[in-house]
Write an enzyme that holds these catalytic residues in place. Structure first.
Site, PDB file in Angstrom:
ATOM      1  CG  PHE A 129      -2.080   0.884   1.132  1.00 27.31           C
ATOM      2  CD1 PHE A 129      -3.188   0.527   0.373  1.00 27.31           C
ATOM      3  CD2 PHE A 129      -2.079   2.112   1.767  1.00 27.31           C
ATOM      4  CE1 PHE A 129      -4.274   1.379   0.259  1.00 27.31           C
ATOM      5  CE2 PHE A 129      -3.167   2.967   1.663  1.00 27.31           C
ATOM      6  CZ  PHE A 129      -4.269   2.594   0.907  1.00 27.31           C
ATOM      7  CG  ASP A 210       0.013  -2.758   6.347  1.00 24.82           C
ATOM      8  OD1 ASP A 210      -1.082  -3.144   6.823  1.00 24.82           O
ATOM      9  OD2 ASP A 210       0.121  -1.737   5.646  1.00 24.82           O
ATOM     10  CE  LYS A 236      -7.654  -1.601   5.223  1.00 26.96           C
ATOM     11  NZ  LYS A 236      -8.126  -0.724   4.151  1.00 26.96           N
TER      12      LYS A 236
END
Ligand code: PLP
Ligand code: KYN
Length: 425
Positions: A129, A210, A236
Site C-alpha cells: 500500500f 502491515d 476494515k
C-alpha cells in the site's frame, strides 16, 4: 468445482451457515449488497451501543469518564488490546490499540530501525500500500539517508503476487529491517509470515508486517512466528468505524525498547501523572502509545470486537473461504465469456478474504455495479475488489452479485459510464 448454478443452491448454503445469525447484528445497506468490508466494515448494533455508552459517560461524568466510565477511558486502549490479541495470536501485553496504520508504522520504524555498519537498508515490496512506502521513505530521509539507495523493493513477477523465494533472496547482509504486508491489498495474496520471519531472523534482520487486510479476516500467530512487530487498522474487517483507532503488536522480546516517538501516554500508568520530565515507559507494547487516546473512535471497537471473540477466527476463516471459493467458482463459470481474469490465489493457504477481478473496463463496471446498489471498490488500473464478509454477507449475496455482473456485461450497461475512477474509489 461447483455444479449447481441455481439461486436455491445459494439459499441452501445460507441455511446451513453457522454464522448466519450475525448478519442481523449489522446495519446493512437498504436494498443493496455490500462487498466492501475490506475497505470499511459495516456498523453493528453492538458497536453503536458501546459508542453511545461512551457518549453517555461523557455527558454524565465529564472528566471522570477517564476513571469511572463504564469502560474507563484511561484503560480503554489496554482493554481493547486484550480483545485484539487473540485475533492476531499475541499476548495481551504485546498489543496496543492506538494511533493509525501509518502513524503506527512511523512509530515502529522510528523504534526498530537501527542502521549500523553495513546493515542500513529497509526491505519492502513493489505491491504494498502506498502509504507504507511514503512512511518508509520519510523515515529514511529523517535519518539523512537517500531512499533511492536505502529502500529496496522486491519486484513481483506478474504485478499480482510476490514470491517468498524472491523476498528471501533480497534479505542480504545490507538489510536492517523488513516491512511487508500480511495480505496484499489488491490480489489478497497471503504471504507466508512464519517462513519469512524465520528467514529474516536467520540473517539477523528484524521483520514487521502491515496486517490491515488480514486482521479479522484470517487467523495469525504473530507471537509464535516470532514476528518482531505488526500494525493494522480496525476499520476494515474489524468494523471499528471510519478512521477508528489502529493497532500495533510488539513481540515481548522487544519490551524495554525505547519508543522512537515518545509521548506521555506511553508512560507506565502509575507514573504518568507524576508529570516528571523523565519518561518511565510502560514495560509492554503500551510504551508505543503517544498521546491521548481518541476515545470516541475506540468505543465502537468494544462492541465490534466482542463478536470476533465470541465467534473465533477459525469459524470466521472457514466461512470466508467458503464464500470466496463460491465466488471464484461462479466467476469462472457464469462470467467466463466476458473477459474477467481472477487476480487472487485459488490456493486457500495463500488466499485472504477478498477477491480481485481484473477487467479492462473495471472502473466503469464498478460504476454500473453501484447503480445496481452493489458496493465493490475499484483499484487502479483494472481491479474490481469484492469482499464477501463472513459475519454479514451471505452465499445469496455472492450469487446475486455475479448475476448482476452478468447482466451488466450482457447488456453492456457499463458503456453508459466513463472508464475512470471516482475521487474516492
Ligand atoms: C495495507 C494498508 N496499509 C495502510 C493503509 C493506510 O491506513 P491509514 O490510512 O489508516 O493509515 C491501508 C488503508 O488505508 C492499507 O490497506
Ligand atoms: N482508509 C480509507 C479511506 C477512504 C477510502 C478507503 C480507505 C481504505 O482504507 C482503502 C484501503 N486501505 C485499501 O485497501 O484500498
Amino acid at each position: 468445482m461447483l455444479q449447481d448454478f441455481t439461486r436455491s443452491y445459494a439459499e441452501t448454503l445460507d441455511k446451513s451457515d453457522a454464522l448466519a445469525r450475525y448478519r442481523e447484528e449489522f446495519y446493512l445497506p437498504q436494498d443493496g449488497i455490500y462487498m466492501d468490508g475490506n475497505s470499511l466494515g459495516l456498523l453493528s448494533k453492538r458497536a453503536e451501543q458501546t459508542l453511545l455508552e461512551s457518549l453517555q459517560d461523557w455527558k454524565e461524568l465529564g472528566i471522570d469518564g477517564w476513571m469511572s466510565g463504564r469502560h474507563p477511558w484511561f484503560n480503554l486502549s489496554e482493554e481493547l488490546a486484550g480483545l485484539n490479541a487473540p485475533l492476531i495470536g499475541a499476548r495481551a501485553e504485546e498489543v496496543m490499540v492506538t494511533g493509525s496504520t501509518t502513524v503506527n508504522l512511523h512509530q515502529l520504524v522510528a523504534s526498530f530501525y537501527k542502521p549500523e555498519g553495513k546493515k542500513t537498508k529497509i526491505l519492502a515490496d513493489t505491491l504494498t500500500f502506498p502509504s507504507d512506502i511514503y512512511a518508509l521513505k520519510s523515515q529514511l530521509e529523517l535519518r539523512g539517508l537517500n531512499p533511492e539507495d536505502h529502500l529496496v523493493q522486491v519486484e513481483s513477477p506478474d504485478g499480482r503476487y510476490l514470491r517468498e523465494d524472491d523476498i528471501i533472496a533480497a534479505m542480504t547482509d545490507e538489510i536492517a529491517l523488513i516491512v511487508l504486508p500480511t495480505v496484499l491489498y489488491r490480489s489478497g495474496q497471503i504471504l507466508d509470515m512464519a517462513r519469512l520471519a524465520k528467514a529474516a531472523h536467520e540473517r539477523d534482520i528484524l521483520i514487521g508486517f502491515d496486517a490491515c487486510h488480514s486482521v479479522g479476516a484470517i487467523p495469525h500467530a504473530f507471537h509464535d512466528w516470532g514476528v518482531d512487530f505488526a500494525y493494522w487498522c480496525n476499520y476494515k474487517h474489524l468494523n471499528g468505524g471510519p478512521g477508528s483507532v489502529g493497532g500495533l503488536f510488539v513481540h515481548e522480546r522487544h519490551f524495554g525498547t525505547t519508543p522512537g516517538l515518545a509521548g506521555w501516554f506511553g508512560s507506565r500508568k502509575d507514573k504518568q501523572f507524576d508529570m516528571d520530565h523523565t519518561m518511565t515507559p510502560a514495560d509492554h507494547a503500551g510504551a508505543f502509545q503517544i498521546g491521548t487516546p481518541h476515545v470516541l473512535s475506540l468505543a465502537p471497537q468494544l462492541g465490534a470486537l466482542e463478536m470476533f471473540n465470541e465467534v473465533g477466527m477459525e469459524a470466521i476463516r472457514e466461512k470466508s473461504l467458503a464464500l470466496t471459493t463460491y465466488l471464484m467458482d461462479l466467476v469462472e463459470t457464469v462470467l467466463a465469456p466476458y473477459g474477467f481474469v481472477l487476480g487472487s490465489p485459488r490456493d486457500e493457504a495463500a488466499r485472504g478474504a477478498h477477491l480481485s477481478l481484473e477487467h479492462p473496463e473495471a472502473a466503469r463496471i464498478c460504476k454500473a455495479l453501484k447503480q445496481h446498489r452493489v458496493i465493490p471498490d475499484f483499484r487502479a488500473p483494472n481491479i474490481i475488489r469484492l469482499a464477501p464478509v463472513a459475519l454479514y454477507n451471505t452465499f445469496t449475496d455472492v450469487y446475486d452479485v455475479v448475476q448482476i455482473l452478468k447482466t451488466i456485461m450482457d447488456d453492456k450497461e457499463y458503456e453508459a459510464f466513463v472508464n475512470v475512477r471516482e475521487v474516492v474509489a
